[in-house]
Each structure stands twice: as C-alpha cells, then as structure tokens.
Design an enzyme around this catalytic site. Structure first.
Site: not given
Ligand code: MOS
Length: 718
Positions: A609, A471-472, A613-614, A245, A682, A684-685
C-alpha cells in the site's frame, strides 16, 4: 479452522499523507471541465427522441431558431459531416452493426432519448428554452427493451467463445449440487460530476477541449480520427474529474455534438449533460441474467461449475464483458464450463462500470458458493479454503502474489465471524434479525506502459509530468509518495502534473492499473534523475542529496529525465491478480424487510500500500458501491415506451451516509515482487467485486430468504 492472524495490516485510522489536491477540491479552486470560463462562450442543449425505435418523419426547428439568443439549431438535416462517420457501409454484410452512435447522422432512432437536435444559444437558459420549441414527428416501430431471461436469445460476442476445462457440465454428476439463476439490473455510474465538455476551435484544423474523460490521450486520438485532424492539433484537458467509474473511458456522442456545434457557431460551446441524459448517453452496467450449476463432494471439494450468462447490448453496437471469468479462475475446480451471450435491444450501448464483468459474475458465483456451503454444512470460509487456487487455474501459471487466505483470516477476525450462526434466521438483536455474510473478488493486476518526465529545479521543487487522468482515487497523492521516498525529499516539494494531452504518454485511468503503471514510471524516472545528480557529484554521491545545492554548485537551472516504463518479462511468467474479501453483518427487520448494514470489513490483497489514506478511501468507496448494487441500484424501464422512469438521483437510489456504517478497510500489505518496484497492485475494482454477494449472503443468514434478483429491496424479504 484457521491459524491465528499475525499479519500487520494498515490500520483503518486515516493516517498517511492527505490528498495533495484535497484543499483545491474542497475550496472550489479545482476546476472541472464545465467550470472554465472562455470568451464568447455559448451553451448547447440536446433534444432527445421521445420514441425508442423508428425514424424521424419531420423536425421543425423554426420556432427554436427564432427564440432569443439562439445561434444555431443543429439536426441531421443541416449538421456538417463528421469525416470519421462517413466510413464505408458493409454492403456484403448487412448484419454488421453500425458501430458507436453517430450523432446527427441520419433519421434513425436507436434508443429512447436519441439526440435529434442541439440548440446553441448565448446562455444556458435560452438554449434550454429554445430546445423545448423543437418539434419532431416520428415513424414509430415496435421496440424491444426487455432484458434476457435465458441464454437462448443471445449471440456469442466476437471475443467470447464457450469455455470448458475438464469435462463439460460435470457439476451435474456431483454428489451435492445445486443450480440457480441470478439477475442484475441495469446500473448507472452516476458520478457526482455530470459529463461535460467545452469545445473550442482555435482555427479550422486546431481544436481544444475541456472534457470529462478518464484518458486524455485516448480521447485525443479518437477525436482526431473522427474529425480527420492531426493528433498534435487536438488538445484535451481534463485536470479534475468528479468521479466516472468507467463512464468516461470512451468518447460519447455528446462530445462529438459539442465539437460539431463549435464549428458551426465558431465560438466555444459548453455542453453539460442533464442527470436524466446520464442514463442514456454514457453507458451503464448491463442487465445480466446468469445461471450457475455447481457441484461438490460431501467434504466440500468442488467437482464442477457451469456458469452461463446473457447480458444486454444495443442494436447498433456490441458490448461484451467477462461475467463468467470469475468462475474459471477464483477456485481450484477441475471441471468448468462457461457460456456467454449478448442480446441486442433498442437501448444505448452499455460500457465498463467498476469491476466490469467480474462484479456481475462474482455476485452469482459467490452467492452460489454460499448456497452450497449450507447444503454441505461447511463454513463458507472453510469451503473457499478447501478449494483455494494455489496456481492460476486457467493458465496454470504461478500467481505473482496471492495472500487471499490471509485476507480471509484478517476479515473473519475483524467482523466477528465466530458469532455467525451456521443455520439461518437464528439470531436477533433488539428485534432485528442478524446475519453475517462474506464474498470474495479478484481482478487482473495490470501494468501498462507509461512515460514520466521528472524535472528538478534550482528551488528544490520536483515536478512530475504525465498525461494520466485522475477520476478521484488520489493518483497525485500516491505518485507524490512514491517520488518522495525515491528522491528522499518531503512530499511538499513535489508537484504532480497530469490531465493534459500534451504531457508525456500515459494510459487512461481504468482497470485499476494507474498506481502500478504510472507509479512504476514515477519510480523509474526518480531513480534515473537521482543517478544523474549522483553523476554530477562525481564519486561523492551519497543517498541523501541536496538537489538545490548541487544545481547551484554546477550552475544549472534544472535537471530532468523522461523515462518510459512498463511491465517486464515477469508478465509472461506469472498470473497477476488482485484479491479481496468482503464481510458484512446485517440487520433485517422481520416485519418491514428493511436491511440495515451494521458492519463492514473489507480486506484487500493489493500488494504494497503506497498511500494508506487514499487506499482506504478507495476501498470504502468500492464497498459502498457494492452495497448500492446489493440493496438499491436499478434502472427501471417502462416497457411500453422504452423509457427510464427513474432517471434521476431521487428515484435511482444509491446509498447515502445514513445507509453506511463504519467500514473497516484492511490490507494484507505484502509486496508483489513481480509487478513493479513498489510491489503495488490495483484495488479500484476489487473494492467492489464480491461485495453484493457478501450482503446477499448475510441477508440469507439473517432471514433464510435467498434473493437472487438484485437489488434486495424490502418487498423481496416480506
Ligand atoms: Mo474502470 S470500469 O476501468 O473505470
């Protein structure tokens, strides 16, 4: 209010390719950094300071040195010098901060639990015991660990000037206006996997490490610099990372410590941080005070926003982020003023944590917008549509893609927004107060430079190599899907190799950029490789190729290409952003103040997408992080000692399964035509940004109580 939803979205059912490394992870076959077994392994344990500011007066290591199995006890008095730490001081500029914490460098104590010694023994238990025998005395100085309550104590970070668009502080002259303060406490990444490193010197100038890092190349570069080594003499392996993270985006003192230790004992050293160490040693989301002044006309048109923020940093190093950025960019508002300061305290340096800056800022801005909606008596979604930014308000450039309006529409429908009461505290369900809330997010859609090597062998197996970490989020899975589509082969014929610094260049996994960046390079590499095969076939080239047969017919063991790929000139022409909106339905118990999340719907505009699933998992994980931010997470310092009192997972609360309902993760799923060939941005954020406000706004809708200081614990509601 809104047109009927006609958009096809990726359904919430878990369809699509399962994680390519899922089996390895759940069976334990996947090895994390601390799990490698090396001949002659030794174990290091750090001893931290018990004071928060001052100097070491004396340090007694005799008893520790004599303890069974101990190979070395390292302190600032006997540690070998790290070349990169011996940089010239700034004699002319004493105010310049000393930079990243230099471990075992001098007798200064900069924060509570500052490493003062490291014990290395032949077992972990013996190292742990010997560490308890190290006795230090201190010259204590007064410490300041109190977070800022306004902007006055802070200084402007080197990269952050005050910003004005239009007229400064114009919100004050608007017919409808409000001004409120919001605070967000220190939050900790707390990935499941502890930060860990195994360091092994192969010779005097050759080093191999197995390390939890989000960027094997960046870590290699930083460590080579610190120890004055050639980059090619440093090998960094980080094949599996159990969450990060943002906490593993840089090299921390414990990594330097382990490498120093391995040099002293000339054996491999394993150093795993304890969970309490994770609160002081690998950064955190900084406490941030924010004030928003916002004004609008009676029909909801924004007149002005002023967003001030003050975040904490350490006494030795500046960390800054962009909590005020969302106020510049999320809405079409003619007059925006932002001021951002950082405040030095006797604490560790913060770092990026999922949605860094934007997540903090969006809590304040999206709460303020909700407050404004009640004053205006305008529906919160309607208010956002009235002020919808069709072009980037900061640069004036067109967006490469923006379907946030469609995301609002999809989310509103799925959560049942029509059931929301316009007035707070109007609805109950089985004795619980019911509320609905929403909050949006944005984050730059970045695409960096990456190199991918693609190798097709005679057995028909395609191997892709690049030095990215995972990282996952499921990087290998997404890359496999992109390659399978390009090559016209089945995913089980593809191997994706990553997490080693010897592989072709890739950036660190951060800023939600991996799918766009590495995916773009995978796409290009596969295209080039396919063309190479087509050339080999002469003009008989078709789209469906039997690669194994072509290699056999041409008597070749393999064909490969190495391709570097990056964002083209469209990066200059367009503003590239990912967008999200989060909806929650909450239940609040009127007597106990307990908040139950009843339903969550998140809708992301992340372009195409590529891995349903991920992608779904990514959004669900971010939403849960946002719920933790809203209701639970808070690092508490005992100000008398400058020490965290809840530095463990029992007392630092994060959501568990029982706290989390069914989360619907939906996607607009329309390609961004400019960022890469897949059209993928992206996510993730944006999975987290705006979520805390969605919860806080729902709690207000349920109770009529506006909580502006996170987390929203029950005591704040009764
Ligand atoms: Mo993220 S805060 O760029 O791992």
């Amino acid at each position: 209010m809104m047109k009927e939803a006609t958009i096809s979205t990726i359904p919430t059912s878990a369809d699509g390719l399962s994680r390519v490394d899922g089996r390895a992870k759940v069976t334990g076959a996947a090895k994390y950094s601390a799990e490698y077994k090396l001949d002659g392994m030794t174990y290091a344990v750090l001893v931290g300071s018990t004071i928060t500011n001052g100097t070491i007066a004396s340090i007694d290591i005799k008893a520790a040195e004599k303890a069974p199995g101990v190979l070395a006890v390292i302190t600032y008095l006997n540690a070998p010098k790290v070349p990169g730490h011996q940089v010239a001081k700034n004699p002319g500029k004493p105010e310049v901060k000393s930079g990243p914490l230099k471990v075992f460098y001098d007798n200064k104590i900069m924060l509570n639990n500052h490493p003062v010694a490291m014990v290395i023994a032949d077992t972990f238990e013996r190292a742990q015991y010997a560490a308890s025998l190290v006795k230090a005395t201190y010259n204590k100085q007064v410490h300041d660990t109190k977070p800022p309550k306004d902007i006055n104590k802070g200084v402007a970070p080197s990269d952050g000037k005050d910003f004005t668009r239009g007229t400064a502080d114009a919100w004050q002259n608007a017919p409808i206006k409000l001004e409120q303060e919001y605070t967000l406490p220190n939050e900790f990444h707390n990935p499941m996997e502890l930060h860990a490193i195994i360091a092994k010197w192969n010779s005097d100038d050759k080093l191999t490490i197995w390390d939890k890092t989000q960027g094997v190349k960046a870590t290699r570069g930083d460590i080579a610099k610190a120890f004055n080594l050639k980059e090619e003499n440093v090998q960094v392996n980080s094949q599996f990372v159990g969450g990060a993270f943002g906490s593993a985006l840089q090299v921390w003192p414990h990594e330097i410590a382990a490498i120093i230790g391995a040099k002293v004992v000339m054996r491999p050293v394993k150093l795993v941080l304890s969970r309490p160490d994770m609160f002081t040693s690998v950064g955190y989301r900084p406490y941030t005070w924010q004030k928003i002044g916002i004004g609008a006309t009676a029909d909801g048109k924004l007149v002005g926003i002023t967003h001030e923020a003050a975040g904490q940093t350490s006494s030795y190093e500046d960390f800054s982020e962009g909590p005020i950025n969302v106020s510049k960019a999320l809405y079409a508002c003619p007059n925006v003023t932002t001021r951002y300061k950082i405040v030095s305290l006797d604490v560790g340096t913060p770092t990026w944590m999922r949605g860094p800056g934007e997540a903090t800022g969006a809590f304040a801005l999206e709460s303020a917008l909700d407050e404004l909606s009640y004053k205006l008596k305008v529906d919160p979604i309607e208010l956002r549509l009235i002020n919808y930014a069709k072009t980037d308000p900061v640069s004036g450039k067109p967006f490469s893609s923006k379907f946030l309006d469609e995301a609002y529409e999809i989310g509103a429908k799925q959560i049942g927004w029509k059931d929301r009461k316009a007035e707070p505290a109007q609805a109950t369900q089985n004795g619980w107060l019911v509320g609905y809330g929403m909050g949006g997010g944005m984050f730059g859609a970045y695409r960096d430079k990456a190199t991918v090597k693609a190798i097709m062998k005679a057995d028909g197996i395609l191997t892709l190599q690049t030095a990215v970490s995972d990282i996952g989020p499921g990087t290998g899975t997404a890359m496999t899907l992109i390659a399978a589509e390009r090559m016209g082969i089945s995913p089980d014929k593809i191997k994706f190799e990553m997490g080693e610094s010897s592989l072709p260049d890739a950036p660190m996994q951060g800023g939600s950029a991996t799918t766009a960046t590495v995916g773009g390079a995978v796409y290009d590499a596969c295209n080039d490789l396919k063309q190479k095969f087509q050339k080999l076939m002469g003009n008989g080239g078709t789209d469906k190729l039997d690669y194994a047969k072509i290699l056999k017919d041409n008597n070749l063991p393999s064909l490969d290409v190495t391709v570097q790929s990056s964002l083209g000139s469209d990066g200059q022409k367009y503003s590239m952003q990912s967008w999200s909106v989060h909806f929650t339905k909450v239940l609040v118990h009127p007597k106990t103040g307990v908040v139950k999340i009843d339903k969550v719907v998140c809708v992301a505009d992340s372009g195409t997408i590529v891995s349903p699933k991920t992608a779904r998992s990514q959004i669900v994980g971010g939403a849960i992080g946002g719920i933790g931010m809203a209701l639970m997470e808070e690092g508490v310092i005992d100000q008398r000692y400058g020490r965290y009192v809840n530095n463990n997972l029992a007392d630092y609360h994060v959501p568990v399964n029982a706290d989390i309902p069914q989360i619907e993760a939906l996607f607009v799923n329309k390609p961004d035509p400019h960022i890469n060939q897949m059209g993928a941005k992206g996510m993730g954020e944006i999975a987290l940004i705006g979520m805390a406000a969605a919860v806080a706004n729902a709690v207000y809708n349920a109770t009529g109580k506006r909580v502006r200081d996170l987390p929203i614990t029950p005591d704040k509601l009764i």
